[in-house]
Each structure stands twice: as structure tokens, then as C-alpha cells.
Write a protein that holds these residues in place. Structure first.
Motif, PDB file in Angstrom:
ATOM      1  N   MET A   1       9.887   4.729  -2.089  1.00 24.98           N
ATOM      2  CA  MET A   1       9.709   3.361  -1.635  1.00 24.98           C
ATOM      3  C   MET A   1      10.085   2.422  -2.778  1.00 24.98           C
ATOM      4  SD  MET A   1       6.207   1.366  -0.511  1.00 24.98           S
ATOM      5  CE  MET A   1       5.385   1.586  -2.055  1.00 24.98           C
ATOM      6  N   LYS A   2      10.925   1.461  -2.503  1.00 23.14           N
ATOM      7  CA  LYS A   2      11.245   0.398  -3.449  1.00 23.14           C
ATOM      8  C   LYS A   2      10.867  -0.920  -2.789  1.00 23.14           C
ATOM      9  CE  LYS A   2      14.952   2.618  -5.958  1.00 23.14           C
ATOM     10  NZ  LYS A   2      16.314   2.503  -6.457  1.00 23.14           N
ATOM     11  N   ILE A   3      10.246  -1.780  -3.591  1.00 18.35           N
ATOM     12  CA  ILE A   3       9.786  -3.055  -3.040  1.00 18.35           C
ATOM     13  C   ILE A   3       9.879  -4.120  -4.123  1.00 18.35           C
ATOM     14  CG2 ILE A   3       7.371  -2.544  -3.575  1.00 18.35           C
ATOM     15  CD1 ILE A   3       6.700  -3.965  -0.898  1.00 18.35           C
ATOM     16  N   SER A   4      10.200  -5.344  -3.736  1.00 11.19           N
ATOM     17  CA  SER A   4      10.350  -6.412  -4.716  1.00 11.19           C
ATOM     18  C   SER A   4       9.016  -7.067  -5.093  1.00 11.19           C
ATOM     19  CB  SER A   4      11.306  -7.485  -4.177  1.00 11.19           C
ATOM     20  OG  SER A   4      10.750  -8.097  -3.034  1.00 11.19           O
ATOM     21  N   ALA A   5       8.004  -6.907  -4.283  1.00  6.54           N
ATOM     22  CA  ALA A   5       6.708  -7.521  -4.580  1.00  6.54           C
ATOM     23  C   ALA A   5       6.118  -6.899  -5.840  1.00  6.54           C
ATOM     24  CB  ALA A   5       5.756  -7.327  -3.409  1.00  6.54           C
ATOM     25  N   ARG A   6       5.589  -7.712  -6.722  1.00  9.51           N
ATOM     26  CA  ARG A   6       5.059  -7.218  -7.986  1.00  9.51           C
ATOM     27  C   ARG A   6       3.600  -6.785  -7.886  1.00  9.51           C
ATOM     28  NH1 ARG A   6       8.033  -9.358 -12.833  1.00  9.51           N
ATOM     29  NH2 ARG A   6       9.969 -10.098 -11.956  1.00  9.51           N
ATOM     30  N   GLU A  54      -3.934   8.057   1.827  1.00 15.20           N
ATOM     31  CA  GLU A  54      -3.390   7.201   0.783  1.00 15.20           C
ATOM     32  C   GLU A  54      -2.579   6.081   1.409  1.00 15.20           C
ATOM     33  OE1 GLU A  54      -0.926   9.037  -2.186  1.00 15.20           O
ATOM     34  OE2 GLU A  54      -2.655   9.667  -3.350  1.00 15.20           O
ATOM     35  N   ALA A  55      -2.691   4.892   0.824  1.00 13.66           N
ATOM     36  CA  ALA A  55      -1.923   3.748   1.298  1.00 13.66           C
ATOM     37  C   ALA A  55      -1.734   2.773   0.146  1.00 13.66           C
ATOM     38  CB  ALA A  55      -2.652   3.064   2.457  1.00 13.66           C
ATOM     39  N   TYR A  56      -0.810   1.886   0.285  1.00 22.11           N
ATOM     40  CA  TYR A  56      -0.572   0.857  -0.717  1.00 22.11           C
ATOM     41  C   TYR A  56      -0.989  -0.495  -0.162  1.00 22.11           C
ATOM     42  CZ  TYR A  56       2.242   4.073  -3.488  1.00 22.11           C
ATOM     43  OH  TYR A  56       2.662   5.138  -4.250  1.00 22.11           O
ATOM     44  N   VAL A  57      -1.557  -1.316  -1.027  1.00 24.26           N
ATOM     45  CA  VAL A  57      -1.839  -2.709  -0.709  1.00 24.26           C
ATOM     46  C   VAL A  57      -0.752  -3.512  -1.415  1.00 24.26           C
ATOM     47  CG1 VAL A  57      -3.444  -4.620  -1.045  1.00 24.26           C
ATOM     48  CG2 VAL A  57      -4.323  -2.335  -0.581  1.00 24.26           C
ATOM     49  N   VAL A  58      -0.037  -4.343  -0.685  1.00 25.83           N
ATOM     50  CA  VAL A  58       1.004  -5.180  -1.268  1.00 25.83           C
ATOM     51  C   VAL A  58       0.615  -6.629  -1.003  1.00 25.83           C
ATOM     52  CG1 VAL A  58       3.441  -5.789  -1.259  1.00 25.83           C
ATOM     53  CG2 VAL A  58       2.748  -3.411  -0.859  1.00 25.83           C
TER      54      VAL A  58
END
Length: 69
Positions: A1-6, A54-58
Motif C-alpha cells: 500500500m502506498k499513500i500520500s497522507a502523512r 489489523e487495520a490502518y487509521v489514515v
């Protein structure tokens, strides 16, 4: 996964409370630190969110408010 949010945090889903239209998802990103998000019911179903997964918070926001008491 690539994402621009920091501001992204990996965590564990602690609770998914599904309603008629939306779902409230609680994700623990560190011991005792939970982030709660309201997403659509269909998004929760598509992501197959369930406790212990598992999950990501963005976090992507144009405004962040800092308050002290």
C-alpha cells in the motif's frame, strides 16, 4: 500500500458497531489509545472489518484544532 497522507497509524480493530447506514469503528493504535471513526456500513462490509483484525487509521484533514484547558 502506498499513500500520500502523512498521518497513518497501524492498529487493531477493537469494536465495530454497525447501524442501519453507518458503522462506528474503534481501532487501538497503541496500548489504551483508540481512534474512533464513523464510516458507511457498506465500507465496513467491503473491508471485512471485525475485532482483532489489523487495520490502518489514515487522517487527512485541512484543519486540525489544538485546545488546552
Amino acid at each position: 500500500m502506498k499513500i500520500s497522507a502523512r498521518n497513518s497509524f497501524k492498529g487493531i480493530v477493537k469494536k465495530v458497531k454497525v447501524g442501519a447506514v453507518s458503522a462506528e469503528v474503534s481501532i487501538e493504535i497503541s496500548a489504551g489509545i483508540n481512534i474512533i471513526s464513523t464510516i458507511t456500513k457498506s465500507s465496513a462490509e467491503n473491508l471485512e472489518l471485525e475485532e482483532s483484525k489489523e487495520a490502518y487509521v489514515v487522517i487527512k484533514a485541512s484543519d486540525v484544532i489544538v485546545v488546552i484547558d
